[in-house]
Scaffold this motif. Structure first.
Motif, PDB file in Angstrom:
ATOM      1  N   GLU A   3      12.606 171.366  57.114  1.00  0.00           N
ATOM      2  CA  GLU A   3      12.905 171.216  55.687  1.00  0.00           C
ATOM      3  C   GLU A   3      12.137 170.031  55.127  1.00  0.00           C
ATOM      4  O   GLU A   3      11.805 169.094  55.851  1.00  0.00           O
ATOM      5  N   TRP A   4      11.906 170.068  53.821  1.00  0.00           N
ATOM      6  CA  TRP A   4      11.289 168.922  53.158  1.00  0.00           C
ATOM      7  C   TRP A   4      12.317 167.831  52.930  1.00  0.00           C
ATOM      8  O   TRP A   4      13.485 168.113  52.656  1.00  0.00           O
ATOM      9  N   VAL A   5      11.898 166.596  53.066  1.00  0.00           N
ATOM     10  CA  VAL A   5      12.783 165.447  52.876  1.00  0.00           C
ATOM     11  C   VAL A   5      12.422 164.792  51.558  1.00  0.00           C
ATOM     12  O   VAL A   5      11.318 164.264  51.386  1.00  0.00           O
ATOM     13  N   ILE A   6      13.353 164.822  50.616  1.00  0.00           N
ATOM     14  CA  ILE A   6      13.090 164.300  49.276  1.00  0.00           C
ATOM     15  C   ILE A   6      13.188 162.780  49.285  1.00  0.00           C
ATOM     16  O   ILE A   6      14.174 162.222  49.770  1.00  0.00           O
ATOM     17  N   PRO A   7      12.179 162.083  48.770  1.00  0.00           N
ATOM     18  CA  PRO A   7      12.264 160.624  48.689  1.00  0.00           C
ATOM     19  C   PRO A   7      13.473 160.177  47.874  1.00  0.00           C
ATOM     20  O   PRO A   7      13.933 160.893  46.979  1.00  0.00           O
ATOM     21  N   THR A   8      13.985 159.003  48.188  1.00  0.00           N
ATOM     22  CA  THR A   8      15.167 158.479  47.524  1.00  0.00           C
ATOM     23  C   THR A   8      14.923 158.285  46.033  1.00  0.00           C
ATOM     24  O   THR A   8      13.896 157.742  45.623  1.00  0.00           O
ATOM     25  N   ILE A   9      15.890 158.743  45.206  1.00  0.00           N
ATOM     26  CA  ILE A   9      15.810 158.621  43.751  1.00  0.00           C
ATOM     27  C   ILE A   9      17.087 157.961  43.242  1.00  0.00           C
ATOM     28  O   ILE A   9      18.177 158.249  43.727  1.00  0.00           O
ATOM     29  N   SER A  10      16.952 157.061  42.263  1.00  0.00           N
ATOM     30  CA  SER A  10      18.112 156.492  41.578  1.00  0.00           C
ATOM     31  C   SER A  10      17.886 156.624  40.083  1.00  0.00           C
ATOM     32  O   SER A  10      16.926 156.074  39.537  1.00  0.00           O
TER      33      SER A  10
END
Length: 369
Positions: free
Chosen positions: A282-289
């Motif tokens: 699976e793709w790992v989404i970079p952390t978002i805030s």
């Protein structure tokens, strides 16, 4: 009730534990507790640029996040009771907001910073969702029977929450709750991990045979109970900021994530790319805030590849419809940034403090055995 093969990437979104029972009548209000109640073995340093707090790990459950630019909400265990407490950075003081008779599994602050949702439970097959005001009174409570509970809170309409309750055989039921009418309705969707698109539609992600191919975005009408295509494909994720939407697509040929931040009137947008990260399947989404209705923080990966084989450092950057600003290099980790964007709490326990201007990172929360 439906049975599905749960995708690994979405299992990470589940929040432990949750007959639907919605009490009617007026809001139940409990008095605000203004007393300062800090668990034993907790100390606060003198006022300084970056605060420093030490507490026993047995008293600590979690940092919920920012209630304002100055207040940070915690879940703490105080003399055997589960409490929601706020810490004032400028005053170095604590305030008890709410005390729960049930263990608090997880807590979420609505983007308007007025309401806090508590997922509570005292067993593995049921849960009570308590919605409290930041001033300490109980607004509403819902009880669920299930083994796991997923939820998505509308980013601008605090009355709207969608819940999916999972059972021990991995069947599920999805419900839309409207706090203005205190009504809960069951809906039929093919994917349980839905998100709010606007007040009338939910985003439904239709998968392909391989999770690495991304997903197709469908819109489900809550009132008409119909599904329609959007034309958006190869999606890794979609985030609703409030006034803008963030679309993340995978370009497998170039091995990059393609981002598009677009206002809901389709008049303005900003696009950028980052190296693509995966965990093989699976793709790992970079952390978002998300910090407001049109801007967000993101830790950009420095290289593409499998997450256990690449540099885990990234560049903390802020994005809006006006463009991008890089702030500094940090470890790839969860982040939660203040509404004014001056500070981010980082790490799985939010125990690191990132000051954005001038850029500085250090540990601010020490947990002692």
């Amino acid at each position: 009730m439906k049975r599905i093969g749960i995708l690994i990437v979405f299992v990470l979104l589940l929040q432990a534990c949750t007959e639907i029972n919605i009490p009617g009548g007026e809001e139940v209000k409990t008095p605000v507790t203004d007393e300062i109640s800090v668990p034993e073995n907790t100390s606060i340093s003198p006022s300084q640029e970056i605060p420093s707090i030490s507490m026993a790990s047995s008293n600590f459950h979690s940092v919920i996040g920012w209630l304002s630019n100055d207040e940070i909400a915690f879940v703490l265990i105080d003399k055997g009771k589960w409490t929601v407490q706020s810490y004032s950075v400028s005053k170095n003081t604590w305030k008890v907001i709410y005390t729960s008779t049930l263990p608090i599994i997880q807590a979420t602050i609505h983007p308007n910073k007025e309401l806090i949702l508590l997922h509570t439970s005292n067993n593995s097959s049921s849960a009570e969702v308590q919605i409290i005001h930041k001033n300490g009174f109980l607004v509403q409570s819902l009880t669920f029977e299930s083994d796991e509970l997923y939820m998505d809170w509308h980013p601008t309409n605090q009355d709207l929450i969608v819940f999916t309750a999972f059972y021990d055989d991995w069947t599920f039921n999805t419900f839309v709750y409207d706090g203005s009418t205190q009504q809960l309705q069951s809906i039929e969707v093919e994917n349980p991990f839905v998100k709010w698109y606007d007040d009338e539609h939910l985003m439904v992600f239709r998968g392909s045979e391989s999770g690495l191919d991304g997903y197709e975005l469908m819109l489900y009408s809550v009132q008409e109970k119909t599904l329609k295509e959007t034309g958006e494909t190869h999606l890794v994720d979609v985030q609703n900021l409030g006034e803008s939407m963030l679309y993340i697509q995978i370009n497998e040929l170039k091995n990059i994530f393609e981002y598009r931040l677009q206002d809901k009137n389709h008049e303005n947008s900003f696009e950028w790319t980052t190296p693509a990260i995966s965990n093989y399947s699976e793709w790992v989404i970079p952390t978002i805030s998300i910090v407001d209705t049109n801007s967000l923080f993101l830790i950009k990966p420095v290289e593409a590849g499998n997450m256990d084989e690449i540099d885990q450092r990234g560049v903390l950057s802020i994005y809006s419809l006006e463009g991008e600003k890089e702030l500094g290099e940090v470890n790839a980790q969860p982040i939660d940034c203040s509404p004014n964007g001056e500070t981010c709490l980082a790490g799985y326990e939010k125990d690191h403090w990132i000051q954005t201007n001038p850029f500085k990172e250090q540990r601010w929360l020490q947990l002692e055995e």
